[in-house]
Design a protein around this motif. Structure first.
Motif: not given
Length: 216
Positions: A36-40, A188-189, A193-198
């Motif tokens: 559920a948390s990974r649903i775009p 979670y989102q 997003a923070a992980r993708r930016e890092a």
């Protein structure tokens, strides 16, 4: 088939898997939460979908929970996939409690406790109702006589009280599911997003270092 088991599961193993999934219910729920948390989609739409699935699980429409959850999600613009995941709130562990609460409350509201079916016979009543529907459909094409006595007793003693009594608890559970899942999905989102930016920054820094090294 490529993914078919080499040794098919026995009937007992299939029934056991319905009550106790492989790895336990804790692992199953963690997997559903992860999915559920990974649903775009936007968190509020995902939370709406989950709420629709939870509410559908409180209805006596067994076999139609998926369709009801999808319809409700479509009506309130929730996420369809999340609605399907939300129906996991109704499972072999929770259905007995949902049924007892809903039928007892429904009989109290309708004042039909005298016509009610004992809880020990509720699942039998569902089976008998399904069998009678099948026989009546078959009677259309054969010489058999249609019978409605079991369906009438099932409707008054089980289905209607379940439907009326399950509406209130279903709404409460759906609202709770929405408000509990929304902040978790938002968090979670934001974390993703923070992980993708890092990650992007690290790749950019690595590319710049490589360019500088090649320039030397």
């Amino acid at each position: 088939m490529v993914f078919r088991r080499r040794k098919p599961l026995s009937l007992w193993q299939k029934l056991r898997a319905l009550v106790l999934p492989r790895g336990g219910w804790g692992r199953a729920f963690r997997y559903l939460r992860h999915r559920a948390s990974r649903i775009p989609d936007a968190p509020h739409r995902i939370a709406r979908g989950i709420a629709c699935g939870v509410f559908a699980s409180f209805t006596p429409l067994f076999g139609l929970h998926f369709f009801l959850a999808v319809f409700l999600a479509w009506v309130i613009r929730g996420n369809i996939i999340a609605a399907l995941i939300g129906t996991a709130a109704g499972n072999p562990l929770t259905f007995p409690f949902i049924a007892m609460l809903s039928i007892d409350l429904g009989q109290t509201i309708l004042g039909t406790r005298a016509d009610g079916v004992p809880m020990s016979q509720v699942m039998t009543a569902f089976g008998q109702a399904g069998d009678e529907i099948y026989r009546n459909v078959r009677a259309i094409f054969t010489a058999e006589e249609m019978r409605w006595d079991r369906l009438e007793r099932f409707f008054r003693g089980v289905f209607l009280p379940y439907l009326v009594g399950g509406t209130g608890p279903g709404l409460v559970a759906a609202i709770a599911a929405y408000w509990l899942s929304l902040p978790a999905l938002n968090g979670y989102q934001r974390l993703r997003a923070a992980r993708r930016e890092a990650r992007a920054q690290r790749l950019s820094a690595k590319a710049e270092a490589t360019d500088e090294g090649n320039g030397k």
